[in-house]
Design an enzyme around this catalytic site. Structure first.
Site, PDB file in Angstrom:
ATOM      1  N   TRP A   1       0.852  -1.187   0.000  1.00 10.76           N
ATOM      2  CA  TRP A   1       0.000   0.000   0.000  1.00 10.76           C
ATOM      3  C   TRP A   1       0.885   1.234   0.000  1.00 10.76           C
ATOM      4  O   TRP A   1       1.573   1.512   0.983  1.00 10.76           O
ATOM      5  CB  TRP A   1      -0.940  -0.018   1.214  1.00 10.76           C
ATOM      6  CG  TRP A   1      -2.018  -1.017   1.007  1.00 10.76           C
ATOM      7  CD1 TRP A   1      -3.167  -0.812   0.307  1.00 10.76           C
ATOM      8  CD2 TRP A   1      -2.044  -2.376   1.446  1.00 10.76           C
ATOM      9  NE1 TRP A   1      -3.911  -1.961   0.285  1.00 10.76           N
ATOM     10  CE2 TRP A   1      -3.257  -2.928   0.972  1.00 10.76           C
ATOM     11  CE3 TRP A   1      -1.178  -3.169   2.175  1.00 10.76           C
ATOM     12  CZ2 TRP A   1      -3.618  -4.241   1.222  1.00 10.76           C
ATOM     13  CZ3 TRP A   1      -1.520  -4.470   2.419  1.00 10.76           C
ATOM     14  CH2 TRP A   1      -2.726  -5.005   1.944  1.00 10.76           C
TER      15      TRP A   1
ATOM     16  N   HIS B   1      -6.867   2.025   2.530  1.00  9.79           N
ATOM     17  CA  HIS B   1      -8.006   1.172   2.182  1.00  9.79           C
ATOM     18  C   HIS B   1      -9.066   1.338   3.265  1.00  9.79           C
ATOM     19  O   HIS B   1      -8.816   2.016   4.281  1.00  9.79           O
ATOM     20  CB  HIS B   1      -7.587  -0.306   2.021  1.00  9.79           C
ATOM     21  CG  HIS B   1      -6.750  -0.868   3.155  1.00  9.79           C
ATOM     22  ND1 HIS B   1      -6.333  -2.165   3.194  1.00  9.79           N
ATOM     23  CD2 HIS B   1      -6.259  -0.296   4.291  1.00  9.79           C
ATOM     24  CE1 HIS B   1      -5.620  -2.372   4.293  1.00  9.79           C
ATOM     25  NE2 HIS B   1      -5.569  -1.263   4.961  1.00  9.79           N
TER      26      HIS B   1
ATOM     27  N   ARG C   1      -3.775   6.680  -2.123  1.00 11.97           N
ATOM     28  CA  ARG C   1      -2.556   5.903  -2.380  1.00 11.97           C
ATOM     29  C   ARG C   1      -1.556   6.739  -3.161  1.00 11.97           C
ATOM     30  O   ARG C   1      -1.929   7.411  -4.128  1.00 11.97           O
ATOM     31  CB  ARG C   1      -2.884   4.645  -3.171  1.00 11.97           C
ATOM     32  CG  ARG C   1      -3.766   3.734  -2.352  1.00 11.97           C
ATOM     33  CD  ARG C   1      -3.938   2.403  -2.980  1.00 11.97           C
ATOM     34  NE  ARG C   1      -4.818   1.616  -2.119  1.00 11.97           N
ATOM     35  CZ  ARG C   1      -5.171   0.384  -2.351  1.00 11.97           C
ATOM     36  NH1 ARG C   1      -4.710  -0.242  -3.424  1.00 11.97           N
ATOM     37  NH2 ARG C   1      -5.955  -0.267  -1.518  1.00 11.97           N
TER      38      ARG C   1
ATOM     39  N   GLN D   1     -13.601   3.024  -1.841  1.00 10.91           N
ATOM     40  CA  GLN D   1     -13.793   1.579  -1.662  1.00 10.91           C
ATOM     41  C   GLN D   1     -15.051   1.333  -0.843  1.00 10.91           C
ATOM     42  O   GLN D   1     -15.567   2.236  -0.173  1.00 10.91           O
ATOM     43  CB  GLN D   1     -12.591   0.961  -0.923  1.00 10.91           C
ATOM     44  CG  GLN D   1     -11.319   0.911  -1.761  1.00 10.91           C
ATOM     45  CD  GLN D   1     -10.221   0.111  -1.075  1.00 10.91           C
ATOM     46  OE1 GLN D   1     -10.231  -0.056   0.139  1.00 10.91           O
ATOM     47  NE2 GLN D   1      -9.269  -0.362  -1.862  1.00 10.91           N
TER      48      GLN D   1
ATOM     49  N   VAL E   1      -6.364 -11.762   5.570  1.00 17.06           N
ATOM     50  CA  VAL E   1      -7.312 -12.845   5.267  1.00 17.06           C
ATOM     51  C   VAL E   1      -6.552 -14.135   4.967  1.00 17.06           C
ATOM     52  O   VAL E   1      -5.415 -14.112   4.516  1.00 17.06           O
ATOM     53  CB  VAL E   1      -8.226 -12.498   4.057  1.00 17.06           C
ATOM     54  CG1 VAL E   1      -9.267 -11.467   4.421  1.00 17.06           C
ATOM     55  CG2 VAL E   1      -7.412 -12.049   2.865  1.00 17.06           C
TER      56      VAL E   1
ATOM     57  N   ALA F   1     -14.300 -10.976   4.705  1.00 13.31           N
ATOM     58  CA  ALA F   1     -14.191  -9.528   4.463  1.00 13.31           C
ATOM     59  C   ALA F   1     -13.911  -9.321   2.989  1.00 13.31           C
ATOM     60  O   ALA F   1     -13.363 -10.205   2.327  1.00 13.31           O
ATOM     61  CB  ALA F   1     -13.061  -8.937   5.299  1.00 13.31           C
TER      62      ALA F   1
END
Ligand code: FA5
Length: 347
Positions: A158, A174, A200, A214, A257, A311
Site C-alpha cells: 500500500w 483502504h 494511495r 472503496q 485474510v 471480508a
C-alpha cells in the site's frame, strides 16, 4: 437703491435662476447662493440693523416675506425634480415581468455517490448495515490490527501517504481499518459495509487513481464460510450488472485474510476481448476478499475457535466503470460537467 429695490431685484434674479436650474446639483447651488448661511438674502437680513431707522421695518418685512417665498419655491422645484428622476428611472429600469425566467442549474449526485447509495441498498437487503470511518487514520488500524506489523514488507504493497514524521498517522490506504474499529466495539454477529475515500501514493493511469473510493464488507459469526463470501459477492454482482456478466474468484494474498481471493468481472469495455482498461486480460479486478485471518480476530478480542468471518474491499470507481462503460477512472475526479451530467438522474 432703497432696501425695497434691493429686495425686488433679488426676487427677480432668484426666481429666474431657479426656473433655469435643471438638475439637483443646480438647485442645491441656488439654495446655497440665496438662502444658505452665506447666501445673499441671509446676509441682507443680517445687515438690517445697519440700515437707516426709517427703512428697517419695510426692509425687515420685505426680506422675511422673500425668504418664505423663496423657500417655498425651492421646495416645490426640488419635489418636481425628484419626481422627474423617479419617472425617468421607472421608464429606463423597468423590469419586463412577462419575460420567461432563467432555468436554475440543478446539481445531481456524483456517479460515485450514486454507486455508494446503490451498494448500500443492495447490501442492506443482504443484512449489512452501512457505517462510516475516518479518512485520516492511525497506522495501528490501517496496518497493525490487520496483521501487518511494523517493518513488515507487506506494508509496501500500500503506497502510503504519511501525515506525520514518525509514520503513526496516515491517509487510510483502504477501508479495511474499519474492520478493527467495528469489531472492537461490537460483539458478533457483525455485518457491516463501509464506503469511503482512500488514498494511495500511486501513479495514475486508466484504471488507477491516487484518491479512490472503496466499499469494505465484513461479516463475522459462528460458522461463516467461504461459500457465504462467494454467494454474497456474486449476488451483489448479479444485482449490479445483471446475470449475463461473468465473475471470477482467484487466489490472492492479503495479510489480513486466509485464504485470500481477488474478485473480478469480465471487462465491460471490450467485452472480455482485452483492452487498455483491463490491460489486455479481459477481466477487471473489482476487489480483494477472503476469510478474516485468525490473528485479526485475536487482535480485537474475538475467539477464532468460535467465530469466523469474511471480508472484502471493492473499488467503487471500478464498479461504476464496468456498469456504465467508462473507460478511464480519472474521469470521476476530473470535474468535467459534460461527463458528470450523463449520470444525472431526476431527483
Ligand atoms: C485492498 O485494498 C484490500 N483492503 C481489500 C480487501 C479487503 C482484501 C478485505 C481482503 C479483505 P486492493 O489494494 O486490491 O485491496 O484494492 C481493492 C480494490 O480497490 C481493487 O480491486 C480495485 O478495484 C480498487 N483499487 C485499488 N487501487 C486502486 C486505484 N489506484 N485506483 C482505482 N481503484 C483502485
Amino acid at each position: 437703491m432703497t432696501a425695497e429695490d434691493t429686495i425686488n431685484d433679488m426676487r427677480m434674479r432668484a426666481t429666474k435662476h431657479l426656473a433655469e436650474a435643471g438638475s439637483r446639483e443646480e438647485i442645491i447651488a441656488w439654495e446655497r447662493a440665496f438662502l444658505g448661511p452665506k447666501g445673499e438674502l441671509t446676509l441682507f437680513l443680517r445687515r438690517l440693523a445697519s440700515l437707516p431707522v426709517d427703512e428697517r421695518p419695510t426692509a425687515g418685512r420685505g426680506g422675511n416675506a422673500l425668504k418664505t417665498e423663496l423657500t417655498e419655491a425651492w421646495n416645490a422645484r426640488h419635489a418636481a425634480l425628484v419626481a422627474g428622476d423617479l419617472e425617468q428611472r421607472l421608464a429606463t429600469d423597468a423590469v419586463d415581468v412577462t419575460l420567461p425566467g432563467r432555468p436554475p442549474i440543478l446539481g445531481a449526485a456524483h456517479p460515485v455517490s450514486q454507486m455508494i447509495d446503490e451498494l448500500s441498498e443492495i447490501f442492506a437487503l443482504l443484512g449489512f448495515q452501512t457505517v462510516f470511518g475516518p479518512e485520516v487514520e492511525t497506522a495501528h488500524y490501517n496496518f497493525d490490527v490487520l496483521n501487518i506489523p511494523k517493518d513488515h514488507p507487506a506494508r509496501d504493497v500500500w503506497d502510503t501517504f504519511y501525515v506525520d514524521l514518525p509514520g503513526e498517522i496516515v491517509l487510510r490506504t483502504h477501508t479495511s481499518p474499519m474492520q478493527g474499529r467495528v469489531m472492537e466495539q461490537t460483539q458478533p454477529p457483525v455485518r457491516v459495509v463501509v464506503p469511503g475515500r482512500v488514498y494511495r501514493y500511486e501513479a495514475q493511469d486508466a484504471s488507477h487513481e491516487w484518491m479512490l473510493h472503496q466499499l469494505e464488507g465484513l461479516a463475522v459469526d459462528r460458522a461463516i464460510t467461504m461459500a457465504d463470501l462467494k454467494g454474497t459477492l456474486s449476488e451483489m454482482a448479479r444485482q449490479l450488472f445483471g446475470s449475463e456478466r461473468r465473475t471470477r474468484f482467484r487466489c490472492d494474498f492479503f495479510p489480513f485474510v486466509e485464504p485470500g481471493v481477488d474478485f473480478a468481472v469480465d471487462c465491460a469495455i471490450c467485452g472480455g476481448a482485452g483492452c487498455r482498461v483491463c490491460k489486455g486480460s479481459g477481466w477487471l479486478e473489482m476487489g480483494g476478499a477472503g476469510m478474516v485471518h485468525p490473528n485479526v480476530l485475536r487482535a480485537v478480542g474475538y475467539d477464532p475457535d468460535v467465530y469466523s468471518g469474511f471480508a472484502f474491499g471493492l473499488g467503487i470507481e471500478r464498479l461504476t466503470m464496468m456498469r456504465s462503460g467508462v473507460d478511464d477512472v480519472r474521469a470521476f475526479a476530473g470535474n468535467d460537467l459534460r461527463f458528470l451530467r450523463q449520470f444525472a438522474r431526476a431527483a
